[in-house]
Design a protein around this motif. Structure first.
Motif, short mmCIF file in Angstrom:
data_model
loop_
_atom_site.label_atom_id
_atom_site.label_comp_id
_atom_site.label_asym_id
_atom_site.label_seq_id
_atom_site.Cartn_x
_atom_site.Cartn_y
_atom_site.Cartn_z
N ARG A 60 46.98 36.58 32.46
CA ARG A 60 47.04 38.03 33.08
C ARG A 60 45.52 38.38 33.74
N ALA A 61 44.90 37.40 34.25
CA ALA A 61 43.83 37.40 34.84
C ALA A 61 43.80 37.64 36.36
N LEU A 62 44.71 37.29 37.22
CA LEU A 62 44.95 37.36 38.56
C LEU A 62 45.92 38.46 38.94
N THR A 63 45.58 39.11 40.09
CA THR A 63 46.28 40.20 40.61
C THR A 63 47.44 39.83 41.34
N ALA A 64 47.55 38.63 42.24
CA ALA A 64 48.54 38.37 42.82
C ALA A 64 48.64 36.48 42.99
N LEU A 65 49.86 35.84 42.89
CA LEU A 65 50.15 34.50 42.87
C LEU A 65 51.15 34.29 43.89
N VAL A 66 50.52 33.15 44.74
CA VAL A 66 51.29 32.78 45.66
C VAL A 66 51.69 31.18 45.50
N ALA A 107 50.28 38.34 54.02
CA ALA A 107 50.27 40.02 54.30
C ALA A 107 50.77 40.79 53.00
N LEU A 108 51.68 40.44 52.37
CA LEU A 108 52.17 41.01 51.05
C LEU A 108 51.01 41.00 49.96
N CYS A 109 50.59 39.65 49.96
CA CYS A 109 49.35 39.54 49.24
C CYS A 109 48.22 40.44 49.39
N ALA A 110 48.20 40.42 50.67
CA ALA A 110 46.85 41.18 51.22
C ALA A 110 47.02 42.69 50.96
N ARG A 111 48.31 43.36 51.14
CA ARG A 111 48.66 44.40 50.95
C ARG A 111 48.29 44.88 49.29
N HIS A 112 49.00 44.21 48.62
CA HIS A 112 48.93 44.11 47.02
C HIS A 112 47.13 44.23 46.49
N LEU A 113 46.38 43.23 46.99
CA LEU A 113 44.98 43.06 46.73
C LEU A 113 44.26 44.36 47.16
N ALA A 114 44.87 44.82 48.33
CA ALA A 114 44.06 46.11 49.01
C ALA A 114 43.86 47.25 48.01
N ARG A 162 44.26 47.09 44.41
CA ARG A 162 44.00 46.71 43.03
C ARG A 162 42.58 45.64 43.04
N PRO A 163 42.05 45.83 42.03
CA PRO A 163 40.69 44.64 41.67
C PRO A 163 41.20 43.41 41.46
N GLY A 164 40.55 42.42 41.32
CA GLY A 164 40.75 41.22 41.00
C GLY A 164 41.14 40.33 41.88
N PRO A 165 41.14 38.65 41.48
CA PRO A 165 41.29 37.80 42.62
C PRO A 165 42.89 37.45 42.54
N ALA A 166 43.22 36.45 43.49
CA ALA A 166 44.69 36.10 43.78
C ALA A 166 44.33 34.41 43.74
N LEU A 167 45.44 33.89 43.34
CA LEU A 167 45.76 32.33 43.39
C LEU A 167 46.65 31.90 44.49
N ILE A 168 46.29 30.96 45.24
CA ILE A 168 47.34 30.49 46.14
C ILE A 168 47.33 28.98 45.91
N ALA A 169 48.44 28.53 45.38
CA ALA A 169 48.65 27.13 44.78
C ALA A 169 49.63 26.39 45.79
N ALA A 170 49.30 25.14 46.40
CA ALA A 170 49.93 24.58 47.28
C ALA A 170 50.46 23.19 46.62
N PRO A 183 51.54 43.18 35.20
CA PRO A 183 52.03 42.05 35.81
C PRO A 183 51.67 41.94 36.93
N PRO A 184 51.42 40.71 37.69
CA PRO A 184 50.99 40.48 39.08
C PRO A 184 52.07 40.61 40.04
N LEU A 185 51.63 40.37 41.26
CA LEU A 185 52.62 40.14 42.40
C LEU A 185 52.93 38.65 42.52
N LEU A 186 54.10 38.18 42.20
CA LEU A 186 54.30 36.79 42.30
C LEU A 186 55.40 36.22 43.45
N LEU A 187 54.68 35.33 44.52
CA LEU A 187 55.62 35.06 45.60
C LEU A 187 55.71 33.50 45.61
N ILE A 188 56.83 33.15 45.90
CA ILE A 188 57.25 31.41 46.05
C ILE A 188 57.40 31.30 47.68
#
Length: 259
Positions: free
Chosen positions: A144-150, A83-90, A92-100, A174-179
């Protein structure tokens, strides 16, 4: 009698001293003292919560650590992070990365859409280990190519990878970075905030269908801010967190009584 430093500077400028002219130009262009070095933030849209965060929101760049309150709250913690990622992307342009890391759940399209995330804007990475995941996040921060990183880690965020991520995030845009880490894996690290998330009964519409997810969110640690505990509701259409209506009314009444 000595001269005033300002008079000496003005005299040097009048004599054409290049260093004095450069210093004077820097002083004129410098922002006011209260506006210097303020990092960009993501406001969460809840004044009662944003008031606890430095700058009125989640600081962009350094990692923010999110953990389930109990192992059974893993899905709730993942939903809060997304949800935090969605709020940030709403906004700003650009993609996000979800790495697991291995064994961590990867979200699917229908669930992402239900939280207000466009799957077309997401890159999914299945890493071979936590170490590989941290390397991928660090490389993405440098690019610096992604808007958010999870990052969904298996063993937590240690101090050294946390510090490396913090250094990689320094600079412009800087992007939003969530761990997102497991419940028992608390380790000293360089995270700017540490959250504990528990599931709460979701709001229902007039037909009894689940409408808006809710979480009990506890801010355990906040650099330059204050901790707190809130019951939060997510509106996926508006990309906003809310206090549930009865709580919001109580907060408004309390504010009026203090005025």
């Amino acid at each position: 009698m000595g001269l005033d430093p300002a008079d000496e500077t003005e005299g040097a400028i009048a004599r054409g001293d290049p260093r004095a002219r450069l210093a004077a130009l820097r002083m004129r262009l410098a922002p006011p003292a209260g506006e210097r070095d303020l990092p960009p933030v993501l406001p969460l849209g809840v004044p009662e919560l944003d008031g606890h965060l430095p700058g009125g929101g989640l600081v962009l760049g350094p990692p923010h650590e999110i953990a389930p309150a109990e192992p059974v709250d893993g899905v709730a913690a993942l939903g809060f992070a997304l949800a935090l990622c969605a709020r940030h992307l709403a906004g700003r342009p650009g993609p996000a990365l979800i790495a697991a890391a291995p064994g961590q759940p990867l979200p699917y399209g229908h669930g992402l859409a239900g939280l207000g995330l466009d799957p077309a804007r997401l890159l999914l990475l299945e890493a071979g280990s936590d170490a590989e995941l941290f390397r991928a996040l660090e490389a993405a921060l440098h690019a610096r190519a992604l808007t958010a990183l999870v990052g969904l880690v298996r063993d937590g965020l240690p101090l050294k990878p946390g510090r490396r991520l913090q250094l990689a995030a320094e600079g412009s845009a800087p992007p939003l970075l969530l761990i997102l880490r497991p419940a028992p894996a608390g380790l000293p690290n360089g995270a700017a905030t540490r959250w504990r998330i528990a599931a709460a009964p979701a709001a229902r519409d007039r037909f009894g269908t689940l409408d808006r997810p809710r979480w009990r969110a506890r801010l355990e640690r906040c650099r330059n801010g204050r901790g707190g505990d809130w019951l939060l509701e997510w509106d996926h259409a508006a990309h906003r967190l809310h206090l549930p209506e009865p709580l919001a009314g109580d907060a408004a009444a309390a504010g009026r009584s203090r005025a």
